[in-house]
Design a protein around this motif. Structure first.
Motif, PDB file in Angstrom:
ATOM      1  N   ALA A 220       2.470  -2.694   7.173  1.00  0.00           N
ATOM      2  CA  ALA A 220       3.041  -3.279   8.390  1.00  0.00           C
ATOM      3  C   ALA A 220       4.531  -2.971   8.452  1.00  0.00           C
ATOM      4  O   ALA A 220       5.279  -3.358   7.558  1.00  0.00           O
ATOM      5  CB  ALA A 220       2.814  -4.792   8.420  1.00  0.00           C
ATOM      6  N   GLU A 221       4.944  -2.257   9.494  1.00  0.00           N
ATOM      7  CA  GLU A 221       6.376  -2.003   9.677  1.00  0.00           C
ATOM      8  C   GLU A 221       7.089  -3.279  10.133  1.00  0.00           C
ATOM      9  O   GLU A 221       8.249  -3.503   9.818  1.00  0.00           O
ATOM     10  CB  GLU A 221       6.586  -0.876  10.687  1.00  0.00           C
ATOM     11  N   LYS A 222       6.369  -4.117  10.892  1.00  0.00           N
ATOM     12  CA  LYS A 222       6.855  -5.427  11.284  1.00  0.00           C
ATOM     13  C   LYS A 222       5.843  -6.469  10.844  1.00  0.00           C
ATOM     14  O   LYS A 222       4.649  -6.171  10.745  1.00  0.00           O
ATOM     15  CB  LYS A 222       7.069  -5.499  12.799  1.00  0.00           C
ATOM     16  N   VAL A 223       6.294  -7.673  10.568  1.00  0.00           N
ATOM     17  CA  VAL A 223       5.415  -8.721  10.046  1.00  0.00           C
ATOM     18  C   VAL A 223       4.204  -8.897  10.961  1.00  0.00           C
ATOM     19  O   VAL A 223       4.343  -9.117  12.167  1.00  0.00           O
ATOM     20  CB  VAL A 223       6.175 -10.061   9.915  1.00  0.00           C
ATOM     21  N   GLY A 224       3.015  -8.772  10.347  1.00  0.00           N
ATOM     22  CA  GLY A 224       1.769  -8.996  11.071  1.00  0.00           C
ATOM     23  C   GLY A 224       1.266  -7.827  11.883  1.00  0.00           C
ATOM     24  O   GLY A 224       0.151  -7.888  12.423  1.00  0.00           O
ATOM     25  N   GLN A 225       2.031  -6.750  11.982  1.00  0.00           N
ATOM     26  CA  GLN A 225       1.609  -5.586  12.770  1.00  0.00           C
ATOM     27  C   GLN A 225       1.070  -4.506  11.831  1.00  0.00           C
ATOM     28  O   GLN A 225       1.769  -3.574  11.439  1.00  0.00           O
ATOM     29  CB  GLN A 225       2.769  -5.056  13.619  1.00  0.00           C
TER      30      GLN A 225
ATOM     31  N   ASN B 253       1.229 -12.740   5.685  1.00  0.00           N
ATOM     32  CA  ASN B 253       2.280 -12.279   6.593  1.00  0.00           C
ATOM     33  C   ASN B 253       3.640 -12.863   6.231  1.00  0.00           C
ATOM     34  O   ASN B 253       4.469 -13.155   7.102  1.00  0.00           O
ATOM     35  CB  ASN B 253       1.934 -12.607   8.051  1.00  0.00           C
ATOM     36  N   SER B 254       3.851 -13.011   4.929  1.00  0.00           N
ATOM     37  CA  SER B 254       5.154 -13.470   4.458  1.00  0.00           C
ATOM     38  C   SER B 254       6.169 -12.348   4.577  1.00  0.00           C
ATOM     39  O   SER B 254       5.819 -11.149   4.501  1.00  0.00           O
ATOM     40  CB  SER B 254       5.062 -13.922   2.999  1.00  0.00           C
ATOM     41  N   LEU B 255       7.406 -12.703   4.775  1.00  0.00           N
ATOM     42  CA  LEU B 255       8.461 -11.705   4.907  1.00  0.00           C
ATOM     43  C   LEU B 255       8.521 -10.867   3.621  1.00  0.00           C
ATOM     44  O   LEU B 255       8.610 -11.398   2.521  1.00  0.00           O
ATOM     45  CB  LEU B 255       9.805 -12.393   5.146  1.00  0.00           C
ATOM     46  N   GLY B 256       8.443  -9.565   3.765  1.00  0.00           N
ATOM     47  CA  GLY B 256       8.514  -8.666   2.609  1.00  0.00           C
ATOM     48  C   GLY B 256       7.152  -8.247   2.085  1.00  0.00           C
ATOM     49  O   GLY B 256       7.054  -7.269   1.346  1.00  0.00           O
ATOM     50  N   GLU B 257       6.081  -8.975   2.439  1.00  0.00           N
ATOM     51  CA  GLU B 257       4.737  -8.589   1.992  1.00  0.00           C
ATOM     52  C   GLU B 257       4.115  -7.715   3.075  1.00  0.00           C
ATOM     53  O   GLU B 257       3.320  -8.167   3.904  1.00  0.00           O
ATOM     54  CB  GLU B 257       3.887  -9.828   1.708  1.00  0.00           C
ATOM     55  N   ASN B 258       4.482  -6.451   3.055  1.00  0.00           N
ATOM     56  CA  ASN B 258       4.104  -5.546   4.135  1.00  0.00           C
ATOM     57  C   ASN B 258       3.171  -4.425   3.704  1.00  0.00           C
ATOM     58  O   ASN B 258       2.975  -3.458   4.448  1.00  0.00           O
ATOM     59  CB  ASN B 258       5.360  -4.950   4.772  1.00  0.00           C
ATOM     60  N   CYS B 259       2.602  -4.523   2.505  1.00  0.00           N
ATOM     61  CA  CYS B 259       1.655  -3.519   2.017  1.00  0.00           C
ATOM     62  C   CYS B 259       0.388  -4.211   1.539  1.00  0.00           C
ATOM     63  O   CYS B 259       0.361  -5.426   1.351  1.00  0.00           O
ATOM     64  CB  CYS B 259       2.273  -2.689   0.900  1.00  0.00           C
TER      65      CYS B 259
ATOM     66  N   GLY C  30     -12.565  -9.775  -8.352  1.00  0.00           N
ATOM     67  CA  GLY C  30     -12.970 -10.683  -7.296  1.00  0.00           C
ATOM     68  C   GLY C  30     -14.448 -10.522  -7.037  1.00  0.00           C
ATOM     69  O   GLY C  30     -14.985  -9.418  -7.130  1.00  0.00           O
ATOM     70  N   VAL C  31     -15.115 -11.605  -6.747  1.00  0.00           N
ATOM     71  CA  VAL C  31     -16.562 -11.562  -6.548  1.00  0.00           C
ATOM     72  C   VAL C  31     -16.915 -11.317  -5.097  1.00  0.00           C
ATOM     73  O   VAL C  31     -18.045 -10.973  -4.772  1.00  0.00           O
ATOM     74  CB  VAL C  31     -17.222 -12.870  -7.030  1.00  0.00           C
ATOM     75  N   SER C  32     -15.951 -11.493  -4.195  1.00  0.00           N
ATOM     76  CA  SER C  32     -16.215 -11.334  -2.773  1.00  0.00           C
ATOM     77  C   SER C  32     -15.909  -9.925  -2.314  1.00  0.00           C
ATOM     78  O   SER C  32     -15.034  -9.245  -2.861  1.00  0.00           O
ATOM     79  CB  SER C  32     -15.371 -12.345  -1.974  1.00  0.00           C
ATOM     80  N   LEU C  33     -16.627  -9.486  -1.274  1.00  0.00           N
ATOM     81  CA  LEU C  33     -16.330  -8.202  -0.653  1.00  0.00           C
ATOM     82  C   LEU C  33     -14.955  -8.228  -0.014  1.00  0.00           C
ATOM     83  O   LEU C  33     -14.270  -7.205   0.064  1.00  0.00           O
ATOM     84  CB  LEU C  33     -17.401  -7.885   0.395  1.00  0.00           C
ATOM     85  N   ASN C  34     -14.522  -9.398   0.418  1.00  0.00           N
ATOM     86  CA  ASN C  34     -13.204  -9.552   1.024  1.00  0.00           C
ATOM     87  C   ASN C  34     -12.164  -9.734  -0.083  1.00  0.00           C
ATOM     88  O   ASN C  34     -12.047 -10.816  -0.658  1.00  0.00           O
ATOM     89  CB  ASN C  34     -13.189 -10.761   1.964  1.00  0.00           C
ATOM     90  N   ASN C  35     -11.433  -8.672  -0.358  1.00  0.00           N
ATOM     91  CA  ASN C  35     -10.504  -8.721  -1.496  1.00  0.00           C
ATOM     92  C   ASN C  35      -9.145  -8.086  -1.194  1.00  0.00           C
ATOM     93  O   ASN C  35      -8.404  -7.753  -2.109  1.00  0.00           O
ATOM     94  CB  ASN C  35     -11.134  -8.047  -2.727  1.00  0.00           C
ATOM     95  N   TRP C  36      -8.812  -7.926   0.093  1.00  0.00           N
ATOM     96  CA  TRP C  36      -7.493  -7.380   0.410  1.00  0.00           C
ATOM     97  C   TRP C  36      -6.436  -8.472   0.332  1.00  0.00           C
ATOM     98  O   TRP C  36      -6.683  -9.637   0.665  1.00  0.00           O
ATOM     99  CB  TRP C  36      -7.466  -6.792   1.814  1.00  0.00           C
ATOM    100  N   ASN C  37      -5.253  -8.069  -0.098  1.00  0.00           N
ATOM    101  CA  ASN C  37      -4.149  -9.009  -0.215  1.00  0.00           C
ATOM    102  C   ASN C  37      -2.858  -8.287   0.174  1.00  0.00           C
ATOM    103  O   ASN C  37      -2.631  -7.151  -0.243  1.00  0.00           O
ATOM    104  CB  ASN C  37      -4.058  -9.534  -1.649  1.00  0.00           C
ATOM    105  N   ASP C  38      -2.022  -8.945   0.999  1.00  0.00           N
ATOM    106  CA  ASP C  38      -0.736  -8.330   1.326  1.00  0.00           C
ATOM    107  C   ASP C  38       0.264  -8.644   0.218  1.00  0.00           C
ATOM    108  O   ASP C  38       0.327  -9.761  -0.290  1.00  0.00           O
ATOM    109  CB  ASP C  38      -0.225  -8.766   2.703  1.00  0.00           C
ATOM    110  N   VAL C  39       1.029  -7.619  -0.157  1.00  0.00           N
ATOM    111  CA  VAL C  39       1.959  -7.725  -1.288  1.00  0.00           C
ATOM    112  C   VAL C  39       3.269  -7.038  -0.930  1.00  0.00           C
ATOM    113  O   VAL C  39       3.358  -6.291   0.050  1.00  0.00           O
ATOM    114  CB  VAL C  39       1.371  -7.076  -2.559  1.00  0.00           C
ATOM    115  N   ARG C  40       4.262  -7.265  -1.759  1.00  0.00           N
ATOM    116  CA  ARG C  40       5.525  -6.556  -1.609  1.00  0.00           C
ATOM    117  C   ARG C  40       5.345  -5.078  -1.957  1.00  0.00           C
ATOM    118  O   ARG C  40       4.599  -4.731  -2.878  1.00  0.00           O
ATOM    119  CB  ARG C  40       6.603  -7.163  -2.496  1.00  0.00           C
ATOM    120  N   SER C  41       6.066  -4.237  -1.262  1.00  0.00           N
ATOM    121  CA  SER C  41       5.903  -2.796  -1.455  1.00  0.00           C
ATOM    122  C   SER C  41       6.462  -2.301  -2.779  1.00  0.00           C
ATOM    123  O   SER C  41       6.095  -1.211  -3.238  1.00  0.00           O
ATOM    124  CB  SER C  41       6.572  -2.031  -0.305  1.00  0.00           C
TER     125      SER C  41
END
Length: 209
Positions: free
Chosen positions: A142-147, A170-176, A183-194
């Motif tokens: 995300a170049e901008k938060v949440g985008q 969508n915390s400030l700085g967590e853009n990657c 993780g046991v779930s198929l849903n395992n994406w997490n936003d992190v600092r670059s």
């Protein structure tokens, strides 16, 4: 009666016949080795030899390839190839790193190999590319938060995303984005600092020949 020139029973064959037999064996072995060399060439070198295509960056970076016959019958090309050590799924090749880098370094590393950080387009790909160890950078940022956007400009579809519960924060700085493992779930994406160091998954189109 003149028996000159005949070999009586129990007498060894002339040296000429023995030489011809050994010659035939050597010819056969040489032919077999040539066939084997040709097969190795098909498996490892043929991606560079298709006359109608210019070699891709991926092809230029690797000299050893693994190919298999996986295209539908009736196509003019019968092999799909990936660099040795990469994994193939459908029409793409994937590289799962053992070292760790920041997100920007990961994207640069993938680009240098003629690929990109992986773009997840389907549930099948998410399942197949779901690694079993630690965290892996993927090509969502995300170049901008949440985008959020993919590195190859594929439109981001939130209904086809696989975020962990409560993510992205969508915390400030967590853009990657990383695949958060274990993780046991198929849903395992997490936003992190670059700047955090993680493994990476690179993706490139398989070479068809």
């Amino acid at each position: 009666m003149n028996h000159q020139g005949r070999v009586s029973p129990g007498t060894a064959a002339p040296a000429e016949e023995r030489s011809c037999s050994w010659l035939n064996i050597w010819v056969f072995l040489t032919f077999a080795l040539a066939i084997k060399a040709a097969l190795v060439t098909i498996c490892l070198v043929v991606p560079f030899c298709h006359s109608s295509d210019q070699p891709t960056v991926l092809q230029q970076q690797f000299s050893e390839w693994e190919c298999n016959s996986a295209l539908p019958q009736g196509t003019d090309r019968g092999w799909m190839c990936c660099p040795k050590g990469w994994r193939r799924f459908q029409r793409s090749c994937y590289f799962l790193s053992t070292d760790k880098m920041s997100w920007a370094e990961s994207e640069q590393n993938c680009t240098g190999m003629g690929s990109q950080l992986v773009v997840i387009n389907s549930k099948a790909e998410q399942i197949k590319r779901n690694p079993k160890r630690e965290n892996f950078h993927i090509g969502l940022f995300a170049e901008k938060v949440g985008q959020w956007q993919w590195v190859d400009k594929t439109p981001y579809n939130v209904t086809a995303a696989f975020w962990r519960e409560g993510e992205p924060s969508n915390s400030l700085g967590e853009n990657c984005t990383v695949m958060h493992v274990p993780g046991v779930s198929l849903n395992n994406w997490n936003d992190v600092r670059s700047d955090l160091l993680h493994h990476r998954i690179c993706e490139a189109a398989a070479v068809t020949v």
